[in-house]
Design an enzyme around this catalytic site. Structure first.
Site, PDB file in Angstrom:
ATOM      1  N   GLU A  74       2.452   6.967   7.971  1.00  0.00           N
ATOM      2  CA  GLU A  74       1.719   7.003   9.236  1.00  0.00           C
ATOM      3  C   GLU A  74       1.890   5.655   9.908  1.00  0.00           C
ATOM      4  O   GLU A  74       1.506   4.628   9.349  1.00  0.00           O
ATOM      5  CB  GLU A  74       0.225   7.251   9.001  1.00  0.00           C
ATOM      6  CG  GLU A  74      -0.110   8.703   8.781  1.00  0.00           C
ATOM      7  CD  GLU A  74      -1.621   8.923   8.752  1.00  0.00           C
ATOM      8  OE1 GLU A  74      -2.006  10.072   8.571  1.00  0.00           O
ATOM      9  OE2 GLU A  74      -2.384   7.954   8.892  1.00  0.00           O
ATOM     10  N   ASP A 116     -12.060   3.051  13.827  1.00  0.00           N
ATOM     11  CA  ASP A 116     -11.603   2.229  12.705  1.00  0.00           C
ATOM     12  C   ASP A 116     -12.612   1.183  12.278  1.00  0.00           C
ATOM     13  O   ASP A 116     -13.323   0.606  13.100  1.00  0.00           O
ATOM     14  CB  ASP A 116     -10.277   1.551  13.066  1.00  0.00           C
ATOM     15  CG  ASP A 116      -9.113   2.521  12.992  1.00  0.00           C
ATOM     16  OD1 ASP A 116      -8.935   3.120  11.914  1.00  0.00           O
ATOM     17  OD2 ASP A 116      -8.419   2.703  13.999  1.00  0.00           O
TER      18      ASP A 116
END
Lengths: 413, 274
Positions: free
Chosen positions: B50, B61
């Protein structure tokens, strides 16, 4: 009382977004999957509450008895005379409990959180007014309250940090990114992703994922509903121009929405910081372009790679790189006129209103006053210019005194 | 989809009776030149890579990947660099799966069609944009489909039955199940509950179901690899970069070693899989 309130404060929603929360191409719900469920739950709860007479009656009771509504519409005759043009009217949101329009929304969302059985609320804040208003209702409803605030904003709006703490709220400093309002919003969203099952996120402006832009607008339309009625009663006609400062746009949508179907010019004033060509400002409608941030598609200040740009404004409440999606839509529809005011112009307006009317406006509201002064000078004395004086300036004394060379608070001893 | 690299990756792992190891790094972290070496080192070990597109406001995040984005942007990483790095990895590793991961705005500003064309041309197999749910993804999905790119979708513990069906119907490549209610790098949820949710999702789709967010230790990874089709490790690899910022050789070795340890744990556990 509900019948009386209904006549002043209509609860019928007009200009609704589509089912997905879109105003034209703007708005929507651009969030991680984790938040899609909680947002649907919030939307359902809001829709149910909004059509419940008991909820509306309690909300209006609190707006009247607790927040001090209706706020006056003041004909600023001295300022009007000094400027020598249109009649300037001030919608005195600065006179509400906690000193800014933000309380209208936090009473609404606080009641909703209480109704949904949430024990904890969180909020982001820039100038601290929304944080204070959230801490206030959290204290009243007995809910735990955590407020995210950029570290830079904590310094320039220190009095509001103390107010929040005295109200029992926990102020969490935000150091990420530019340490201002947008980063506080990021951290509040990060908190909510983890806590959504027992926490209500009270967003302070008409932005964020659906249903926030709609919900926050509905909680603020009392401003425009009162102002419209007061203007008709006091002046015998509607204003020619309604004017408000725009960061995220909550005070502007509150004033504009009840006037948008009338022949009234709607003027949005953005923060021009050090000037629109300086690269240091917060004029997202005037100089930005469409993009996706904080759950909605709207006008943003961003670079060619889609990275969000740093903003600057003397007023922490306008220091935000986006704007509410409905304002983006109204702008593209041609329903808004855009103006901007620099830090310097806002400061000058702050001083002029203080000296001439004995009113210290918030630095955010000073942007609207600055534009109003400029505009009124070119209008006829029989024309009316209605300004949303969205907050009071006490929180800004330190910033203003330093800028004016009067020294900071500590210089008095 | 013919020549479907992602499905080939999962197929190879099934043949080895193990879950796929999916590794995340932010492109351009800590700078584009070092990042190329890091991505290649990770690609040596993982089945699917990824590649994170750095964004100024990574709202989903935790601190570790936030810092990665900040380092990458401070080092002047642009989308051109992200594509260039991707092409370099693809050239060295023709068979691994490559998925772009990131936030909507970077892609929206570029234009969905232009992005999809460029992603395909530089070697990507799929795209996962955290903040575009199926309700907002019509235009993006159309652009990805035109280029034959997978549109990978998230499911979360908070997703209702109705939403699971909607997401399953709109996904391709694989389903990414978020193991916790929170941001990347937080504490992982109860294993039994994750297993139960993964089983329920399997009833809705034939796509591989992978699990990510908060998986840090080889033990955690191995226990999830017992029942999931793939395990995504992000913050744990990214934190190796933060720990070795002054020594890029040690940094590259640390990322490779961390991935190798994970892979060993999967292989050791392969006997436990049904």
């Amino acid at each position: 009382m509900p019948t009386d309130s209904e006549s002043i404060y209509g609860f019928v929603t007009s200009h609704k977004p589509d089912a997905g929360g879109h105003f034209g191409r703007f708005g929507g719900r651009y969030v991680a999957e984790t938040l899609m469920g909680p947002l649907q739950e919030l939307e359902d709860a809001f829709n149910e509450a909004w059509s419940d007479e008991a909820f509306q009656a309690e909300r209006i009771r609190l707006l009247q008895q607790y927040a001090g509504r209706a706020t006056p519409l003041y004909h600023a005759e001295h300022l009007s005379e000094e400027v020598g043009g249109a009649q300037i009217l001030l919608k005195r949101e600065d006179l509400t409990h906690t000193g800014a329009h933000k309380i209208n929304n936090t009473i609404g969302q606080g009641l909703l959180a209480h109704r949904m059985g949430k024990k904890r609320v969180i909020a982001e804040t820039g100038a601290g007014q929304h944080g204070v208003a959230t801490a206030t209702v959290a204290a009243m409803f007995g809910m735990q309250c955590d407020v995210y605030m950029g570290r830079e904003d904590m310094q320039r709006q220190a009095p509001n940090v103390f107010r929040m703490r005295l109200l029992g709220a926990n102020v969490i400093p935000v150091d990420s990114g530019t340490a201002t309002l947008k980063d506080a919003l990021n951290d509040a969203l990060r908190d909510w992703v983890a806590s959504c099952q027992d926490t209500f996120y009270i967003i302070g402006t008409v932005a964020g994922p659906h249903p926030y832009p709609l919900m926050v607008r509905e909680f603020h339309v009392v401003i425009g509903q009162e102002a419209r009625r007061q203007c008709l009663k006091q002046m015998g006609k509607l204003p020619d121009v309604a004017i408000a400062c725009v960061g995220g746009g909550s005070n502007a949508m509150g004033l504009f929405h009840p006037l948008r179907d009338d022949p009234v010019r709607l003027v949005a004033v953005e923060a021009a910081g050090h000037g629109l060509n300086s690269g240091e400002h917060a004029a997202s409608l005037g100089t930005g372009k469409p993009g996706i941030l904080h759950g909605n598609l709207t006008y943003l200040l961003e670079d060619s790679d889609g990275q969000i740009e740093g903003t600057h404004s003397i007023s922490a409440g306008l220091d935000y790189p986006g704007v509410g999606p409905e304002l983006a839509y109204m702008h593209e529809q041609g329903r808004l006129e855009l103006m901007s005011a620099t830090d310097e112009e806002a400061l000058a307006a702050f001083q002029q209103l203080s000296l001439c009317e004995g009113i210290l406006p918030a630095l955010e509201s000073s942007h609207a006053v600055a534009a109003a002064i400029r505009m009124a000078a070119d209008m006829r004395p029989d024309e009316i210019l209605l300004v949303n004086l969205s907050g009071r300036g006490d929180k800004d004394l330190n910033t203003v005194c330093e800028k004016l060379g009067m020294g900071g608070m500590e210089s008095l001893t | 989809m013919s020549g479907d690299r992602l499905q080939e990756c999962f197929g190879r792992c099934r043949n080895e009776n193990r879950a796929a190891l999916i590794g995340y790094l932010t492109a351009g972290d800590p700078d584009p030149a070092t990042s190329e070496k890091l991505l290649c080192a990770l690609a040596e070990k993982v089945d699917i890579l990824e590649i994170g597109m750095p964004f100024s406001d990574p709202m989903a995040d935790g601190p570790s990947i936030q810092a990665a984005s900040e380092r990458a942007l401070a080092a002047g990483t642009h989308m051109d660099d992200v594509f260039r790095l991707t092409a370099a990895v693809r050239k060295a590793h023709p068979d691994i799966g490559i998925v772009f991961m990131g936030y909507a705005n970077v892609v929206y500003v570029m234009g969905y069609e232009k992005f999809a064309e460029s992603a395909k041309r530089h070697g990507a197999d799929g795209v996962l944009l955290v903040d575009i749910p199926p309700e907002e993804s019509h235009d993006l999905d159309a652009a990805l489909k035109t280029e034959g790119l997978h549109s990978i979708r998230l499911l979360a513990p908070t997703s209702s039955e109705e939403r699971r069906k909607l997401v399953a119907a709109n996904a391709s490549g694989f389903i990414y199940y978020i193991s916790l209610t929170g941001i990347t790098g937080a504490e992982i949820g109860e294993l039994d509950s994750i297993r139960k949710q993964v089983d329920e999702i399997r009833h809705l789709t034939k796509l591989p179901v992978c699990v990510g967010f908060g998986i840090k230790t080889p033990e955690q990874a191995a226990s999830i690899a017992d029942f999931a089709d793939g395990v995504v490790i992000g913050s744990h690899f990214v934190s190796q970069i933060a720990e070795h910022l002054s020594d890029s050789c040690a940094m590259i070795r640390a990322v490779g070693d961390a991935a190798g340890t994970m892979l060993e744990a999967f292989r050791a556990g392969s006997g436990r899989r049904e």
